[in-house]
Design a protein around this motif. Structure first.
Motif, PDB file in Angstrom:
ATOM      1  N   VAL A  15      53.797  75.916  47.285  1.00 30.27           N
ATOM      2  CA  VAL A  15      54.935  75.688  48.181  1.00 30.27           C
ATOM      3  C   VAL A  15      54.811  74.328  48.872  1.00 30.27           C
ATOM      4  CG1 VAL A  15      56.110  76.502  50.260  1.00 30.27           C
ATOM      5  CG2 VAL A  15      55.402  78.142  48.505  1.00 30.27           C
ATOM      6  N   LEU A  16      53.632  74.005  49.374  1.00 31.25           N
ATOM      7  CA  LEU A  16      53.455  72.705  50.033  1.00 31.25           C
ATOM      8  C   LEU A  16      53.694  71.551  49.058  1.00 31.25           C
ATOM      9  CD1 LEU A  16      50.316  73.444  52.248  1.00 31.25           C
ATOM     10  CD2 LEU A  16      52.677  73.122  53.038  1.00 31.25           C
ATOM     11  N   SER A  17      53.261  71.725  47.815  1.00 35.30           N
ATOM     12  CA  SER A  17      53.484  70.675  46.807  1.00 35.30           C
ATOM     13  C   SER A  17      54.970  70.434  46.583  1.00 35.30           C
ATOM     14  CB  SER A  17      52.832  71.062  45.481  1.00 35.30           C
ATOM     15  OG  SER A  17      51.441  71.118  45.607  1.00 35.30           O
ATOM     16  N   LEU A  18      55.744  71.516  46.539  1.00 36.34           N
ATOM     17  CA  LEU A  18      57.187  71.361  46.366  1.00 36.34           C
ATOM     18  C   LEU A  18      57.832  70.744  47.598  1.00 36.34           C
ATOM     19  CD1 LEU A  18      58.031  74.695  44.530  1.00 36.34           C
ATOM     20  CD2 LEU A  18      57.877  72.385  43.556  1.00 36.34           C
ATOM     21  N   LEU A  19      57.372  71.134  48.769  1.00 36.04           N
ATOM     22  CA  LEU A  19      57.938  70.568  50.000  1.00 36.04           C
ATOM     23  C   LEU A  19      57.553  69.101  50.175  1.00 36.04           C
ATOM     24  CD1 LEU A  19      57.520  73.515  52.518  1.00 36.04           C
ATOM     25  CD2 LEU A  19      59.588  72.801  51.269  1.00 36.04           C
ATOM     26  N   LYS A  20      56.456  68.698  49.565  1.00 33.48           N
ATOM     27  CA  LYS A  20      56.070  67.278  49.618  1.00 33.48           C
ATOM     28  C   LYS A  20      57.112  66.424  48.905  1.00 33.48           C
ATOM     29  CE  LYS A  20      52.442  64.013  48.557  1.00 33.48           C
ATOM     30  NZ  LYS A  20      51.135  63.779  47.953  1.00 33.48           N
ATOM     31  N   ARG A  21      57.688  66.975  47.838  1.00 29.97           N
ATOM     32  CA  ARG A  21      58.719  66.254  47.084  1.00 29.97           C
ATOM     33  C   ARG A  21      59.996  66.098  47.894  1.00 29.97           C
ATOM     34  NH1 ARG A  21      58.304  69.495  41.367  1.00 29.97           N
ATOM     35  NH2 ARG A  21      56.072  69.249  41.139  1.00 29.97           N
ATOM     36  N   GLU A  82      50.634  67.387  59.339  1.00 26.93           N
ATOM     37  CA  GLU A  82      49.464  68.256  59.186  1.00 26.93           C
ATOM     38  C   GLU A  82      49.486  68.935  57.820  1.00 26.93           C
ATOM     39  OE1 GLU A  82      51.614  68.510  61.794  1.00 26.93           O
ATOM     40  OE2 GLU A  82      50.425  67.907  63.520  1.00 26.93           O
ATOM     41  N   GLY A  83      50.680  69.271  57.359  1.00 24.20           N
ATOM     42  CA  GLY A  83      50.832  69.885  56.044  1.00 24.20           C
ATOM     43  C   GLY A  83      50.426  68.946  54.927  1.00 24.20           C
ATOM     44  N   THR A  84      50.748  67.682  55.088  1.00 22.89           N
ATOM     45  CA  THR A  84      50.361  66.681  54.087  1.00 22.89           C
ATOM     46  C   THR A  84      48.847  66.573  54.000  1.00 22.89           C
ATOM     47  OG1 THR A  84      52.411  65.461  54.460  1.00 22.89           O
ATOM     48  CG2 THR A  84      50.602  64.255  53.416  1.00 22.89           C
ATOM     49  N   THR A  85      48.193  66.523  55.150  1.00 18.46           N
ATOM     50  CA  THR A  85      46.732  66.444  55.185  1.00 18.46           C
ATOM     51  C   THR A  85      46.118  67.693  54.566  1.00 18.46           C
ATOM     52  OG1 THR A  85      46.834  65.095  57.181  1.00 18.46           O
ATOM     53  CG2 THR A  85      44.746  66.204  56.729  1.00 18.46           C
ATOM     54  N   HIS A  86      46.649  68.854  54.924  1.00 16.36           N
ATOM     55  CA  HIS A  86      46.155  70.127  54.392  1.00 16.36           C
ATOM     56  C   HIS A  86      46.349  70.189  52.883  1.00 16.36           C
ATOM     57  CE1 HIS A  86      45.147  74.403  54.544  1.00 16.36           C
ATOM     58  NE2 HIS A  86      46.180  74.612  53.751  1.00 16.36           N
ATOM     59  N   LEU A  87      47.491  69.767  52.411  1.00 18.09           N
ATOM     60  CA  LEU A  87      47.775  69.779  50.976  1.00 18.09           C
ATOM     61  C   LEU A  87      46.778  68.920  50.218  1.00 18.09           C
ATOM     62  CD1 LEU A  87      49.465  70.510  48.500  1.00 18.09           C
ATOM     63  CD2 LEU A  87      51.025  68.641  49.114  1.00 18.09           C
ATOM     64  N   THR A  88      46.474  67.755  50.725  1.00 14.63           N
ATOM     65  CA  THR A  88      45.500  66.872  50.078  1.00 14.63           C
ATOM     66  C   THR A  88      44.155  67.570  49.935  1.00 14.63           C
ATOM     67  OG1 THR A  88      46.624  64.907  50.915  1.00 14.63           O
ATOM     68  CG2 THR A  88      44.318  64.635  50.252  1.00 14.63           C
ATOM     69  N   ALA A  89      43.728  68.241  51.005  1.00 13.39           N
ATOM     70  CA  ALA A  89      42.452  68.966  50.968  1.00 13.39           C
ATOM     71  C   ALA A  89      42.499  70.134  49.992  1.00 13.39           C
ATOM     72  CB  ALA A  89      42.093  69.461  52.372  1.00 13.39           C
ATOM     73  N   LYS A  90      43.619  70.858  49.963  1.00 11.91           N
ATOM     74  CA  LYS A  90      43.741  72.009  49.073  1.00 11.91           C
ATOM     75  C   LYS A  90      43.799  71.599  47.600  1.00 11.91           C
ATOM     76  CE  LYS A  90      43.722  75.800  50.610  1.00 11.91           C
ATOM     77  NZ  LYS A  90      42.481  76.577  50.796  1.00 11.91           N
ATOM     78  N   VAL A  91      44.407  70.460  47.322  1.00  6.80           N
ATOM     79  CA  VAL A  91      44.444  69.970  45.937  1.00  6.80           C
ATOM     80  C   VAL A  91      43.024  69.619  45.488  1.00  6.80           C
ATOM     81  CG1 VAL A  91      45.222  68.072  44.449  1.00  6.80           C
ATOM     82  CG2 VAL A  91      46.849  69.234  45.957  1.00  6.80           C
ATOM     83  N   ALA A  92      42.260  68.979  46.366  1.00 12.61           N
ATOM     84  CA  ALA A  92      40.866  68.650  46.035  1.00 12.61           C
ATOM     85  C   ALA A  92      40.057  69.931  45.817  1.00 12.61           C
ATOM     86  CB  ALA A  92      40.248  67.802  47.140  1.00 12.61           C
ATOM     87  N   GLU A  93      40.267  70.918  46.671  1.00 10.77           N
ATOM     88  CA  GLU A  93      39.583  72.206  46.529  1.00 10.77           C
ATOM     89  C   GLU A  93      39.961  72.868  45.206  1.00 10.77           C
ATOM     90  OE1 GLU A  93      40.688  76.179  48.539  1.00 10.77           O
ATOM     91  OE2 GLU A  93      39.232  75.221  49.895  1.00 10.77           O
ATOM     92  N   TRP A  94      41.240  72.797  44.841  1.00  9.10           N
ATOM     93  CA  TRP A  94      41.699  73.373  43.574  1.00  9.10           C
ATOM     94  C   TRP A  94      40.991  72.713  42.395  1.00  9.10           C
ATOM     95  CZ3 TRP A  94      43.221  76.829  40.453  1.00  9.10           C
ATOM     96  CH2 TRP A  94      43.727  76.501  39.201  1.00  9.10           C
ATOM     97  N   GLU A  95      40.869  71.401  42.429  1.00  9.13           N
ATOM     98  CA  GLU A  95      40.204  70.691  41.332  1.00  9.13           C
ATOM     99  C   GLU A  95      38.753  71.140  41.207  1.00  9.13           C
ATOM    100  OE1 GLU A  95      41.524  68.824  39.000  1.00  9.13           O
ATOM    101  OE2 GLU A  95      43.505  68.854  39.900  1.00  9.13           O
TER     102      GLU A  95
END
Length: 109
Positions: A15-21, A82-95
């Motif tokens: 959801v955050l990835s889509l909202l980033k767009r 804050e969502g952008t920062t969180h998304l960056t961290a979650k993408v790294a965690e996913w990888e």
């Protein structure tokens, strides 16, 4: 089809990835998730609304009233800083998670 259990921990990231767009409303988010997944995953409305409320209460997304292209009133959601920062961290965690699971799936030592 991908099971809801397999994807459960990644709903927020999706959801955050889509909202980033771009900002969007729930129905459009659900439609986009189905389209992007080529129909392999369809999110339940209750799951999506729960995620949106969780993201909003955490300060990772916020909502505002708007009107869709069809002219209907909608509640739109957008990513916060804050969502952008969180998304960056979650993408790294996913990888990292994907790399670890792949080690086992491809034959651990």
């Amino acid at each position: 089809m991908i099971s809801a259990d397999a994807i459960r921990g990644y709903i927020d990231l999706i959801v955050l990835s889509l909202l980033k767009r771009q900002p969007s409303y729930a129905y459009d988010l659900a439609k986009t998730i189905t389209e992007v997944s080529d129909g392999e995953y369809t999110i339940k409305q209750t799951t999506l609304y729960t995620a949106l409320k969780r993201l909003e209460s955490s300060g990772l997304a916020d909502s505002y009233p708007g009107v869709s292209d069809s002219g209907k009133s909608r509640t739109y959601y957008r990513l916060t800083s804050e969502g952008t920062t969180h998304l960056t961290a979650k993408v790294a965690e996913w990888e990292d998670t994907k790399t670890l699971v792949d080690r086992f799936a491809k034959g651990a030592r």
